[in-house]
Design an enzyme around this catalytic site. Structure first.
Site, PDB file in Angstrom:
ATOM      1  N   GLU A 143       0.779  -1.180  -0.087  1.00 17.79           N
ATOM      2  CA  GLU A 143       0.150  -0.074   0.091  1.00 17.79           C
ATOM      3  C   GLU A 143       0.711   1.322   0.157  1.00 17.79           C
ATOM      4  O   GLU A 143       1.963   1.228   0.499  1.00 17.79           O
ATOM      5  CB  GLU A 143      -0.870  -0.070   1.198  1.00 17.79           C
ATOM      6  CG  GLU A 143      -1.786  -1.246   1.240  1.00 17.79           C
ATOM      7  CD  GLU A 143      -2.894  -1.146   2.441  1.00 17.79           C
ATOM      8  OE1 GLU A 143      -3.711  -1.911   2.348  1.00 17.79           O
ATOM      9  OE2 GLU A 143      -2.707  -0.502   3.487  1.00 17.79           O
ATOM     10  N   CYS A 156       3.389   8.715   1.367  1.00 15.79           N
ATOM     11  CA  CYS A 156       3.776   7.555   2.146  1.00 15.79           C
ATOM     12  C   CYS A 156       4.184   6.460   1.508  1.00 15.79           C
ATOM     13  O   CYS A 156       3.239   5.694   0.852  1.00 15.79           O
ATOM     14  CB  CYS A 156       2.997   7.508   3.722  1.00 15.79           C
ATOM     15  SG  CYS A 156       3.401   6.507   4.782  1.00 15.79           S
ATOM     16  N   CYS A 163       6.120  -6.891   6.867  1.00 14.99           N
ATOM     17  CA  CYS A 163       7.485  -6.219   7.781  1.00 14.99           C
ATOM     18  C   CYS A 163       8.028  -7.319   8.777  1.00 14.99           C
ATOM     19  O   CYS A 163       7.027  -8.214   9.068  1.00 14.99           O
ATOM     20  CB  CYS A 163       6.845  -4.966   8.580  1.00 14.99           C
ATOM     21  SG  CYS A 163       8.155  -4.240   9.426  1.00 14.99           S
ATOM     22  N   CYS A 167       6.443  -4.823  15.613  1.00 19.00           N
ATOM     23  CA  CYS A 167       6.043  -3.945  16.611  1.00 19.00           C
ATOM     24  C   CYS A 167       4.506  -3.985  17.017  1.00 19.00           C
ATOM     25  O   CYS A 167       3.623  -4.100  16.317  1.00 19.00           O
ATOM     26  CB  CYS A 167       6.114  -2.491  16.140  1.00 19.00           C
ATOM     27  SG  CYS A 167       7.827  -1.891  15.504  1.00 19.00           S
ATOM     28  N   CYS A 170       1.432  -1.709  16.078  1.00 25.48           N
ATOM     29  CA  CYS A 170       1.481  -1.482  14.272  1.00 25.48           C
ATOM     30  C   CYS A 170       0.770  -2.527  13.557  1.00 25.48           C
ATOM     31  O   CYS A 170       1.033  -3.819  13.752  1.00 25.48           O
ATOM     32  CB  CYS A 170       2.969  -1.130  14.161  1.00 25.48           C
ATOM     33  SG  CYS A 170       2.841  -0.818  12.206  1.00 25.48           S
ATOM     34  N   GLY A 218       6.950  -1.784   5.916  1.00 27.74           N
ATOM     35  CA  GLY A 218       8.390  -2.404   5.923  1.00 27.74           C
ATOM     36  C   GLY A 218       9.347  -1.467   6.764  1.00 27.74           C
ATOM     37  O   GLY A 218       8.976  -0.171   6.885  1.00 27.74           O
ATOM     38  N   GLU A 219      10.532  -1.888   6.640  1.00 24.20           N
ATOM     39  CA  GLU A 219      11.654  -1.166   7.479  1.00 24.20           C
ATOM     40  C   GLU A 219      12.641  -0.834   6.364  1.00 24.20           C
ATOM     41  O   GLU A 219      13.257  -1.764   5.821  1.00 24.20           O
ATOM     42  CB  GLU A 219      12.551  -1.976   8.608  1.00 24.20           C
ATOM     43  CG  GLU A 219      13.736  -1.498   8.945  1.00 24.20           C
ATOM     44  CD  GLU A 219      13.828  -0.221   9.460  1.00 24.20           C
ATOM     45  OE1 GLU A 219      14.401   0.691   8.820  1.00 24.20           O
ATOM     46  OE2 GLU A 219      13.195   0.071  10.551  1.00 24.20           O
ATOM     47  N   LEU A 273      10.561   6.005  18.124  1.00 30.60           N
ATOM     48  CA  LEU A 273      11.133   5.893  19.436  1.00 30.60           C
ATOM     49  C   LEU A 273      10.294   5.162  20.296  1.00 30.60           C
ATOM     50  O   LEU A 273      10.334   3.980  20.699  1.00 30.60           O
ATOM     51  CB  LEU A 273      11.736   7.043  19.931  1.00 30.60           C
ATOM     52  CG  LEU A 273      12.416   6.938  21.370  1.00 30.60           C
ATOM     53  CD1 LEU A 273      13.496   6.246  21.318  1.00 30.60           C
ATOM     54  CD2 LEU A 273      12.632   8.226  22.048  1.00 30.60           C
ATOM     55  N   HIS A 274       8.956   5.769  20.477  1.00 27.28           N
ATOM     56  CA  HIS A 274       7.813   5.096  20.885  1.00 27.28           C
ATOM     57  C   HIS A 274       7.970   4.658  22.403  1.00 27.28           C
ATOM     58  O   HIS A 274       7.001   4.511  23.100  1.00 27.28           O
ATOM     59  CB  HIS A 274       7.401   4.103  20.355  1.00 27.28           C
ATOM     60  CG  HIS A 274       7.052   4.197  18.831  1.00 27.28           C
ATOM     61  ND1 HIS A 274       6.432   5.164  18.444  1.00 27.28           N
ATOM     62  CD2 HIS A 274       7.479   3.648  17.731  1.00 27.28           C
ATOM     63  CE1 HIS A 274       6.614   5.315  17.154  1.00 27.28           C
ATOM     64  NE2 HIS A 274       7.135   4.128  16.751  1.00 27.28           N
ATOM     65  N   ASN A 351      -3.811   4.712  16.795  1.00 25.06           N
ATOM     66  CA  ASN A 351      -4.913   4.473  15.975  1.00 25.06           C
ATOM     67  C   ASN A 351      -5.236   2.896  16.044  1.00 25.06           C
ATOM     68  O   ASN A 351      -4.729   2.065  15.962  1.00 25.06           O
ATOM     69  CB  ASN A 351      -4.627   4.429  14.342  1.00 25.06           C
ATOM     70  CG  ASN A 351      -4.119   5.965  14.057  1.00 25.06           C
ATOM     71  OD1 ASN A 351      -4.890   6.963  14.202  1.00 25.06           O
ATOM     72  ND2 ASN A 351      -2.973   6.145  13.629  1.00 25.06           N
ATOM     73  N   CYS A 394      -1.422   6.321  10.490  1.00 24.57           N
ATOM     74  CA  CYS A 394      -0.031   5.803  10.924  1.00 24.57           C
ATOM     75  C   CYS A 394      -0.385   4.326  11.883  1.00 24.57           C
ATOM     76  O   CYS A 394      -1.109   4.289  12.497  1.00 24.57           O
ATOM     77  CB  CYS A 394       0.632   6.828  12.040  1.00 24.57           C
ATOM     78  SG  CYS A 394       2.425   6.259  12.413  1.00 24.57           S
TER      79      CYS A 394
END
Length: 421
Positions: A143, A156, A163, A167, A170, A218-219, A273-274, A351, A394
């Site tokens: 996407e 984006c 991924c 996380c 996510c 993805g990273e 970071l989170h 979200n 996000c």
């Protein structure tokens, strides 16, 4: 008088001369410009036998023409023309390239193609956000999202199908990693967005798509070469010509690749970071178990080009009773100041998605967190969620086909359980 040289019968003259040959000085340099000689390498071949020109570097584009038996001077000229038509004009049909001879256009069409990602579905949010579900030639779905604002438009871009980081907050992280995207598939997202926005020919002023963030599926630093090559094309002044100051690469903290990203790509850096403690970040960003907070922040401090004019963005998703206390805010300030980081903190309201184990922090808690960071002289705006109604916000990217397949698997499991009992 020196005796005449007479080789023995049936003995090659070179056998006598070779031992006497020595090089006392380096070879004389050849004056003038020397064009680099293309070195053959594998090129992306489609199932129909044609080579996709999208995503090739200038050198590889020229090489593709030469390996198709085009004379080198012709290949150099045609490569320059093709680059302009592909990246400045957005043309995919060789027949529309008016400065290429009509007799040559079929020759090109027979051997090459200029691709675009296949669009499976396109959605538009009530706030104007657009999301596309795209499909690769090998039937893998991913996407991309376009977010319009009053003074900018941000695309984006995804770098992988799925991924591998897992996380826990996510939605994309619940997908398995299928494969890396190629440079053509990454650049293709930019090309497709500009097709849809009607932004050809390319021009630096007055366009809707002004910024790119590598924050999709993805990273990016786990697909370094493809991301680097794709962004090199996007930034090339002879084509799309998007400034590196308008491109941001987001990483969850692949520390060994961050210095290379700064040196070889040179775009803005964002870090997911989170959390500010090992315990919490280990849980929500499992990569922290490999590269801890201190290693990550030191890599940020060492990032080439980071300064007050080009601050590093720290993404911080706000999770109720997990990472949103005043103590967390003060610790975030302490860490950023300890490493003397030119920083901006993006606070992201969580979200929600089905099956998530977290809730979003309350507006009051987010406001208090922001005020503490702002009070320390560090910008900490709260990001306005965009595209929630089309799952484009996000952390929500997760292809419809993946959702469907998982739903089917759940149904199969339920049917098996019912049959057993």
């Amino acid at each position: 008088m020196r005796a005449a040289f007479r080789p023995l019968a049936n003995t090659p003259v070179f056998d006598y001369i070779a031992p006497m040959l020595t090089v006392s000085t380096p070879p004389m340099p050849i004056p003038g410009h020397i064009d680099p000689v293309p070195v053959p390498r594998p090129l992306p071949m489609r199932s129909d036998g044609r080579i996709d020109l999208l995503g090739l570097s200038k050198a590889d584009l020229r090489m593709a023409l030469e390996t198709s038996q085009l004379e080198p001077k012709q290949a150099k000229l045609r490569a320059k023309q093709l680059w302009h038509w592909i990246y400045n004009r957005g043309v995919t049909d060789f027949a529309l390239m008016t400065d290429i001879a009509k007799t040559m256009q079929p020759w090109l069409a027979q051997r090459f193609v200029i691709s675009r990602p296949q669009v499976v579905e396109a959605q538009v949010s009530t706030d104007g956000t657009r999301k596309w579900l795209l499909r690769t030639d090998d039937a893998q779905d991913y996407e991309m999202v376009f977010i319009p604002d009053a003074d900018r438009g941000t695309l984006c871009v995804s770098s992988q199908v799925g991924c591998t980081l897992n996380c826990t907050f996510c939605h994309t992280g619940t997908m398995r990693l299928v494969r890396n995207l190629t440079p053509a598939e990454i650049v293709g997202q930019v090309m497709l967005a500009r097709d849809n926005l009607g932004e050809w020919p390319s021009q630096p002023d007055g366009r809707m798509l002004t910024n790119i963030v590598m924050m999709g599926m993805g990273e990016p630093l786990y697909n370094f070469d493809s991301v680097r090559d794709a962004l090199g094309i996007v930034m090339d002044g002879d084509g799309i010509a998007l400034s590196k100051r308008r491109i941001t690469l987001s990483t969850s903290g692949v520390v060994p690749m961050m210095a290379r990203a700064g040196a070889e790509i040179g775009v803005n850096l964002a870090v997911s970071l989170h959390a500010v403690t090992k315990e919490v970040r280990d849980e929500i960003v499992p990569l922290n178990r490999k590269y801890g907070i201190e290693q990550l922040l030191q890599a940020c401090a060492d990032y080439p080009g980071a300064n007050n004019a080009r601050r590093i963005t720290f993404e911080y998703v706000m999770l109720k009773d997990k990472n949103d206390s005043d103590a967390d805010a003060h610790e975030l300030v302490r860490l950023l100041k300890h490493y003397r980081l030119p920083a901006k903190v993006n606070l992201i309201p969580f979200n929600p998605w089905p099956g998530a184990n977290y809730e979003c922090s309350t507006p009051e808690r987010i406001r208090s967190f922001s005020e503490i960071v702002f009070g320390a002289g560090i910008s900490a705006p709260v990001r306005t969620p965009r595209g929630r109604d089309i799952d484009a916000a996000c952390g929500q990217l997760k292809t419809a086909s993946e959702k469907k397949s998982r739903a089917e698997l759940d149904r199969i499991a339920e049917d098996k359980m019912a049959a057993l009992g």
